[in-house]
Design a protein around this motif. Structure first.
Motif, PDB file in Angstrom:
ATOM      1  N   UNK A  98       0.831  -1.199   0.000  1.00 41.24           N
ATOM      2  CA  UNK A  98       0.000   0.000   0.000  1.00 41.24           C
ATOM      3  C   UNK A  98       0.867   1.250   0.000  1.00 41.24           C
ATOM      4  N   UNK A  99       1.944   1.211   0.772  1.00 42.38           N
ATOM      5  CA  UNK A  99       2.851   2.361   0.832  1.00 42.38           C
ATOM      6  C   UNK A  99       3.494   2.587  -0.521  1.00 42.38           C
ATOM      7  N   UNK A 104       3.793   5.599  -5.667  1.00 43.13           N
ATOM      8  CA  UNK A 104       3.831   5.668  -7.137  1.00 43.13           C
ATOM      9  C   UNK A 104       2.642   6.417  -7.710  1.00 43.13           C
ATOM     10  N   UNK A 105       1.449   6.152  -7.209  1.00 36.64           N
ATOM     11  CA  UNK A 105       0.239   6.721  -7.798  1.00 36.64           C
ATOM     12  C   UNK A 105      -0.038   8.145  -7.328  1.00 36.64           C
ATOM     13  N   UNK A 106      -0.186   8.330  -6.031  1.00 36.21           N
ATOM     14  CA  UNK A 106      -0.588   9.633  -5.503  1.00 36.21           C
ATOM     15  C   UNK A 106       0.572  10.615  -5.403  1.00 36.21           C
ATOM     16  N   UNK A 107       1.743  10.137  -5.031  1.00 37.97           N
ATOM     17  CA  UNK A 107       2.880  11.039  -4.825  1.00 37.97           C
ATOM     18  C   UNK A 107       3.720  11.236  -6.082  1.00 37.97           C
ATOM     19  N   UNK A 131       3.050   9.975   3.350  1.00 41.59           N
ATOM     20  CA  UNK A 131       2.110   8.857   3.459  1.00 41.59           C
ATOM     21  C   UNK A 131       1.631   8.710   4.901  1.00 41.59           C
ATOM     22  N   UNK A 132       2.577   8.791   5.850  1.00 42.65           N
ATOM     23  CA  UNK A 132       2.196   8.688   7.261  1.00 42.65           C
ATOM     24  C   UNK A 132       1.253   9.814   7.666  1.00 42.65           C
TER      25      UNK A 132
END
Length: 144
Positions: A98-99, A104-107, A131-132
């Motif tokens: 998930x991280x 890759x996708x959101x960041x 992410x955290x």
């Protein structure tokens, strides 16, 4: 390195792809954990190597690594797999993806904008921190 209970990234390392770099980084991260409390280290089949498992045990870490029994004998034996925590760790281990997926996708780290291990490593650590921060409100909402 991910903390199993809440799925937060607690350590990041960026290495050159050498074939053993991921295992070496995992050992360095396990060694860097504070305190002498026994920890568990979950990983996929690529980490099922006798040297890596022995090094983890020397560092007071229980290897919860997926067994690679397809073409050879696994370094993970019955003294680890017989405990219920091993099965739980196997289910939780998938959360590390998930991280990486969010990174890759959101960041936008599917393709890096920088060159060099130092710069890309810094961006990777910053992204894991982001992410955290995105995950924390969801955890706090679940606790309330």
């Amino acid at each position: 390195m991910m903390e199993n209970r809440h799925g937060l990234a607690v350590d990041t390392r960026l290495t050159l792809a050498t074939g053993t770099a991921e295992r070496e980084a995992a050992l360095a991260m396990a060694k860097a954990r504070p305190g002498n409390r026994r920890i568990t280290v979950g990983a996929d089949k690529a980490y099922d190597a006798a040297g890596f498992v022995a090094a983890l045990r020397e560092r007071n870490a229980t290897p919860h690594i997926a067994q690679n029994t397809s073409t050879r004998r696994s370094a993970i034996d019955g003294r680890t797999t017989r405990h219920s925590g091993y099965a739980i760790s196997g289910r939780r281990r998938k959360r590390i993806e998930e991280i990486f997926g969010w990174t890759k996708a959101a960041a936008g780290l599917r393709k890096t904008r920088h060159r060099g291990v130092a710069r890309v490593g810094w961006i990777f650590t910053l992204t894991a921190t982001a992410y955290n921060l995105v995950r924390l409100p969801k955890l706090l909402g679940a606790a309330a």
